[in-house]
Design an enzyme around this catalytic site. Structure first.
Site, PDB file in Angstrom:
ATOM      1  N   PHE A   6       2.926   5.523  -3.534  1.00 21.04           N
ATOM      2  CA  PHE A   6       3.268   4.647  -4.651  1.00 21.04           C
ATOM      3  C   PHE A   6       3.526   3.245  -4.144  1.00 21.04           C
ATOM      4  O   PHE A   6       4.299   3.027  -3.208  1.00 21.04           O
ATOM      5  CB  PHE A   6       4.519   5.173  -5.362  1.00 21.04           C
ATOM      6  CG  PHE A   6       4.961   4.328  -6.538  1.00 21.04           C
ATOM      7  CD1 PHE A   6       4.242   4.338  -7.720  1.00 21.04           C
ATOM      8  CD2 PHE A   6       6.093   3.528  -6.453  1.00 21.04           C
ATOM      9  CE1 PHE A   6       4.643   3.568  -8.812  1.00 21.04           C
ATOM     10  CE2 PHE A   6       6.513   2.763  -7.534  1.00 21.04           C
ATOM     11  CZ  PHE A   6       5.775   2.783  -8.719  1.00 21.04           C
ATOM     12  N   GLY A   9       5.230  -3.210  -4.463  1.00 22.05           N
ATOM     13  CA  GLY A   9       5.233  -4.595  -4.008  1.00 22.05           C
ATOM     14  C   GLY A   9       3.805  -5.075  -3.865  1.00 22.05           C
ATOM     15  O   GLY A   9       3.013  -5.005  -4.799  1.00 22.05           O
ATOM     16  N   GLU A  87       3.873  -1.629   6.552  1.00 21.22           N
ATOM     17  CA  GLU A  87       5.200  -1.445   5.966  1.00 21.22           C
ATOM     18  C   GLU A  87       6.251  -1.198   7.046  1.00 21.22           C
ATOM     19  O   GLU A  87       7.212  -0.457   6.832  1.00 21.22           O
ATOM     20  CB  GLU A  87       5.175  -0.264   4.987  1.00 21.22           C
ATOM     21  CG  GLU A  87       4.058  -0.323   3.949  1.00 21.22           C
ATOM     22  CD  GLU A  87       4.205  -1.503   3.005  1.00 21.22           C
ATOM     23  OE1 GLU A  87       5.187  -1.539   2.263  1.00 21.22           O
ATOM     24  OE2 GLU A  87       3.332  -2.384   3.036  1.00 21.22           O
TER      25      GLU A  87
END
Length: 224
Positions: A6, A9, A87
């Site tokens: 998901f 950002g 990330e």
């Protein structure tokens, strides 16, 4: 092999990896907050950018996009390696229920992965914590790094949420405050980012009831 991730950002408008399917929808009991430092993409060690992470809040709803990767182990490994590198400021992988747009009463998927961060400055060096709106805006308006300006991040996120039909009030408020700082400091700004986006929103008209989040090893499609 299949997994779902998901994005809430930059993944909403720029996934950056090969995927087989995507859906617009939401997760429950989480909200966006701009409490995470970015020192290698849109900021530096001396002047970190502020990017969004998720904060647990009972009854909250966070809209975004879910992506599916199907195929052999190598395809999944490449996608995961890319995501973990991109990330890198997020120190947790959380599994959540995902609710497809238009079908928000019952989860479409369970065990969807989402990158989150520990809200603790001692254990998570990237966690900045909350700050007054004006302070966050000044930081975002002036930070930049190898991948671009921090201000572009907030404007692109604002536009992405508009495009999927689920504007985020916090994003809009912060983006408008960043515009004020830019104007005050005379930093200059592309014309397309100079004013708030307007248009219809497809936010649900009825309140959403909280749904207990599940922690499962992989995403499971549920009957709808």
């Amino acid at each position: 092999m299949v997994f779902w991730v998901f994005g809430y950002g930059s993944l909403v408008w720029n996934p950056g990896f090969e995927y087989d399917e995507k859906m617009i929808g939401c997760i429950k009991n989480y909200r966006r907050v701009f409490d995470l430092a970015c020192i290698d993409h849109r900021g530096t060690i001396d002047h970190p950018a502020r990017t969004c992470t998720l904060e647990y809040k009972e009854g909250a709803v966070c809209w975004g996009t879910v992506y599916c990767v199907r195929g052999d182990e190598e395809k999944e490994r490449l996608a995961m390696a890319y995501l973990e590198n991109r990330e890198c400021e997020y120190d947790q992988k959380t599994t959540v229920d995902f609710f497809k747009d238009g079908e928000i009463d019952k989860p479409t998927l369970s065990g969807v992965m989402v990158f989150t961060s520990t809200p603790d400055k001692e254990s998570n060096k990237y966690y900045l914590g909350p700050a007054p709106l004006e302070d966050m805006a000044r930081q975002i308006a002036t930070a930049s790094g190898p991948c671009g300006n921090n201000r572009d991040y907030i404007f692109l996120l604002e536009k992405a949420m508009f495009n999927i039909g689920h504007e985020d009030d916090m994003v809009i408020e912060l983006a408008n405050e960043v515009r004020k700082v830019i104007e005050l400091k005379g930093l200059g700004m592309p014309k397309e980012n100079s004013s708030r986006l307007t248009g219809p929103s497809l936010k649900p008209k009825s309140p959403l009831s909280p749904h207990k989040l599940l922690r499962l090893p992989e995403a499971i499609a549920t009957d709808t």
